[in-house]
Design a protein around this motif. Sequence first.
Motif, PDB file in Angstrom:
ATOM      1  N   PHE A 675     -36.528  -4.503 -73.882  1.00 59.17           N
ATOM      2  CA  PHE A 675     -35.145  -4.234 -73.468  1.00 59.17           C
ATOM      3  C   PHE A 675     -34.741  -2.830 -73.909  1.00 59.17           C
ATOM      4  N   THR A 676     -35.131  -2.472 -75.119  1.00 45.34           N
ATOM      5  CA  THR A 676     -34.826  -1.143 -75.635  1.00 45.34           C
ATOM      6  C   THR A 676     -35.427  -0.066 -74.739  1.00 45.34           C
ATOM      7  N   GLU A 677     -36.684  -0.275 -74.376  1.00 46.81           N
ATOM      8  CA  GLU A 677     -37.330   0.726 -73.522  1.00 46.81           C
ATOM      9  C   GLU A 677     -36.670   0.814 -72.150  1.00 46.81           C
ATOM     10  N   LEU A 678     -36.217  -0.338 -71.653  1.00 41.41           N
ATOM     11  CA  LEU A 678     -35.522  -0.337 -70.368  1.00 41.41           C
ATOM     12  C   LEU A 678     -34.232   0.471 -70.453  1.00 41.41           C
ATOM     13  N   MET A 679     -33.509   0.285 -71.554  1.00 49.27           N
ATOM     14  CA  MET A 679     -32.256   1.017 -71.733  1.00 49.27           C
ATOM     15  C   MET A 679     -32.518   2.517 -71.843  1.00 49.27           C
ATOM     16  N   GLN A 680     -33.652   2.833 -72.429  1.00 49.70           N
ATOM     17  CA  GLN A 680     -34.008   4.247 -72.562  1.00 49.70           C
ATOM     18  C   GLN A 680     -34.289   4.863 -71.185  1.00 49.70           C
ATOM     19  N   LEU A 681     -35.016   4.111 -70.367  1.00 52.45           N
ATOM     20  CA  LEU A 681     -35.296   4.594 -69.014  1.00 52.45           C
ATOM     21  C   LEU A 681     -34.003   4.784 -68.215  1.00 52.45           C
ATOM     22  N   LEU A 682     -33.071   3.887 -68.461  1.00 50.03           N
ATOM     23  CA  LEU A 682     -31.809   3.906 -67.715  1.00 50.03           C
ATOM     24  C   LEU A 682     -30.840   4.960 -68.242  1.00 50.03           C
ATOM     25  N   HIS A 683     -30.985   5.310 -69.498  1.00 51.35           N
ATOM     26  CA  HIS A 683     -29.972   6.125 -70.156  1.00 51.35           C
ATOM     27  C   HIS A 683     -29.544   7.397 -69.411  1.00 51.35           C
ATOM     28  N   PRO A 684     -30.470   8.209 -68.902  1.00 52.24           N
ATOM     29  CA  PRO A 684     -30.012   9.430 -68.214  1.00 52.24           C
ATOM     30  C   PRO A 684     -29.071   9.125 -67.055  1.00 52.24           C
ATOM     31  N   MET A 686     -27.243   6.042 -66.598  1.00 51.67           N
ATOM     32  CA  MET A 686     -26.065   5.277 -67.016  1.00 51.67           C
ATOM     33  C   MET A 686     -25.997   5.314 -68.546  1.00 51.67           C
ATOM     34  N   PRO A 687     -25.433   6.391 -69.092  1.00 47.24           N
ATOM     35  CA  PRO A 687     -25.547   6.605 -70.535  1.00 47.24           C
ATOM     36  C   PRO A 687     -24.737   5.648 -71.407  1.00 47.24           C
ATOM     37  N   PHE A 688     -23.568   5.218 -70.931  1.00 49.13           N
ATOM     38  CA  PHE A 688     -22.702   4.445 -71.823  1.00 49.13           C
ATOM     39  C   PHE A 688     -23.209   3.016 -72.032  1.00 49.13           C
ATOM     40  N   VAL A 689     -23.473   2.326 -70.936  1.00 46.98           N
ATOM     41  CA  VAL A 689     -23.877   0.928 -71.068  1.00 46.98           C
ATOM     42  C   VAL A 689     -25.216   0.842 -71.806  1.00 46.98           C
ATOM     43  N   SER A 690     -26.085   1.820 -71.551  1.00 51.17           N
ATOM     44  CA  SER A 690     -27.395   1.757 -72.194  1.00 51.17           C
ATOM     45  C   SER A 690     -27.281   1.993 -73.701  1.00 51.17           C
TER      46      SER A 690
END
Length: 871
Positions: A675-684, A686-690
């Motif tokens: 899940f952490t890695e997924l949030m990292q991929l998403l971060h650029p 969607m920065p806030f939710v990730s």
Amino acid sequence: MELNKNFEHQPAEQKWYSHWMHKQYFKSIPDGREPYTIVMPPPNVTGVLHMGHCLNNTIQDILVRRARMTGKNACWVPGTDHASIATEAKVVAMLRERGITKSSLSRDEFLSYAWEWKEKYGGIILQQLKKLGCSLDWDRTSFTMDKGYYDSVIKIFVSLYNKGVIYRGKRMINWDVKALTALSDEEVIRKETRQKLYHLKYSIEGTKDFIIIATVRPETIMGDTAICVHPEDERYKHLHGKFAFVPLINRRIPIIADDYVTMDFGSGALKVTPAHDINDYTLGQKHHLEVIDVFNDNGTISEAAQIYVGMERFEVRKKIAIELEEKGILLKTEEYTSEVGYSERTDVVVEPRLSLQWWLSMKDISSPALKAVMEEEIKFYPSKFKNVYRHWMENIKDWCISRQLWWGHRIPAWFDINGKFVVAENEAAAVAQFEKEHGITNANLKQDEDCLDTWFSSWLWPFEVFKGYSQPNNEEIKYYYPTNTLVTAPEIIFFWVARMIMAGFEYMDAKPFQEVYFTGIVRDKQGRKMSKSLGNSPDLLALIDLYGADATRFGIMIASPAGNDILFDESALEQGRNFNNKIWNALKLIKMWEGRQAETDADESSFAIDWFGNRLNEVSLEVESMMQQFRLSEALKTVYSLIWDDFCSWYLEWIKPGFEQPINTAVYNKTIGYFTELMQLLHPFMPFVSEEIYHLLQETNEDLCVRQFKTAITPDKTLLEKGLLLKNTISGLRDVRNKQQLKPKESIRLFIQTENKEVFQSIESILSKQINAILIDFTSENVANSFTTVIGKDKFYVVSEQPVDTANQKSDLEKELTHLKGFLLTVEKKLNNEKFVQNAKPEVLGMEQKKKADAETKIKVIEESLANLVN
RNA sequence: GGGAGCAUAGCUCAGCUGGUUUAGAGCAUCUGCCUUACAAGCAGAGGGUCCGCGGUUCGAACCCGUGUGCUCCCA
């Protein structure tokens, strides 16, 4: 911990933006890392955030954030442009509301109002960008009229003048009669306009004859200084060298011949008005015609016209038409549609006008800039803009750089009362220069009243934000320049992009950026460009409030490939918000397991864990490659589907423990990691939710914003294929359940007929959970009273309490059989074609043979099933 | 008038070097589900003359020609 029902974007946005600022994550100072630099296209200082900015800055933020997470020293420079015409127009309007006219003020008084306005409203747009989550280095905020920047603009003017590139000249320019200033060609918008074509009689000297002239501008006849016909036009050959009279004022003008005239337009005879038409002006110079300017600056009729003096031009057009008709001079009028130029800023019809202006000769300065793009020293994405660029650069015309405005960089030219002038950085230098050039000491000099075109300052942007010109070779310019990526709209490719490239080579001796990403133009659902006048531009801040910054970013990015226009649809934002919610709920599910872990048997989940780990690697590599090619929209889609489909719909369902059962600790920890890695991929994207989810997943002092990506490893192909087989099998069997109208709670027994028993054994437990099977067994023959289905090459028998609907099943199998037979036929046709076998590459041939074998196997399996059904 | 680009499912678009299971995705639609993370959801399904015509090729959504329609830039 109790989590809310849905993700609440507003508190998260505020909390994380200020946290990132507090930690100074966006601040960049030169260090040992590789830099990644973007200078933001500076919006107008008085502007407010609209869709175009939103798209443009979201893209830049995605690139910058990803760079920051991959070991680069990311530097994104914000700033604003003084936008001389637009801002001056706003200030004039503001003053008018207070009952003050510009003409009643001195230059200094006006400028103090303008600065007051700028301090009050300027840079609102930069605050709005924070709401969007833009990770800009705010300490670097620049303005094109900052003291140092201003001085550099002036110095560059002086330098170009001394090089002989800037000159003063009388030329036909586009005149804005409302803003009272010259406009560059790029500031003129051509629009199809319905007009009237007036046919007028001009009497010929010494005869009773007349010649008919067709014109759309009867109000300019007082400025006519010739009539022109085509030399080969038989109708008019007898008139060459004769004279005619301008109607109403009876001025005598020559009839000349030139092949510029189109014989079959109108009457074939053209009235020549050199002061008011660019082509007529050229014609006039060739034939040494007199130039009579019948307009004042503001578009009213001048003394030179003799009649209608002081009246507004379009008013005169109506009145003069009536007078001409009354006097029998107007023969007829026709409807006529042609393109008319309008001022981009004030939307009034532009008046071609002869005027003394400052010019920049473009020929020499533009050639390195053309070469750099053609040879891909600077790369354009998408590359189709190379053509557009080349076409313009090869036909480049001199740049009119003076504007009759006060808000801007005042032209550093100094005049004496006789009109003699020098160009110098300041008055003292001018006086000295004047003595040198004109031999007059202590001359009483007055500075040019005009300002420079806005783009004459913004073309220095990529280096002057680092003081590359004013403080040559300073540490920052050496580190950050050339910048990496310029993200901009294709509309300003000539205004700005081309000129920055020229200035870069001229003053830094290097390109300003490595690559240019051209965004599309944001249009509404009906494909219309968003504009204030159409009122189709949504209130962006309201959208951010409603859906959240992440959802807004998602909505605008999900369907916007580089260089293609994007049709803005609010439903895309809704999709973004739903995505937030989906992620949030995945978090809620995992949080439920937090206090319910045990050292249970993890074998059941081992396939799921191995598979997802590999899938994550596979997608990470895909995303990396898409980002390199600037396929941002696709990269986002890929991450979206990885999270929603692979992670939520498959992986989480596969590892989910039974009702109120504990989860294995190792599986739980692995899942947190994924899940952490997924949030990292998403971060650029969607920065806030990730960032929010990252911190809720586990206690940490680190922030996702600066967490570095780990290198993805090449995934295990067989494992991925096995995952695919599992997914297909589950879907296929769920389809059977649906067709059998089985309720989710009704369980089934499943018999598998396959040659790959071991493969199915390793995924058996997941399979039984996903299709609610109480028994899975293997068989080598037909199972009675079952619903049969073929998935891939394997045969599945589903046994349930429901009676088997043979007819339904039969038609399904027959449909599949027809499809396969048709398919087999095309493959066989290819393979039986000798030329194909001879010419095709071996791997293609092999593929076709495999297709054939596969299809034959499947057909056999289906035929067997059908045969069993009949019994 | 000159130039550039686009046309693929109802909509928005992928399809990169012509061959990768007789064309893919998201959204929308339809069917069934309030299944203890999520109805802002879950499961499944249907949907195509790849704009028309002609050509090149063993093979074309992709290359060439032509017609039609749309968009943009420049004069």
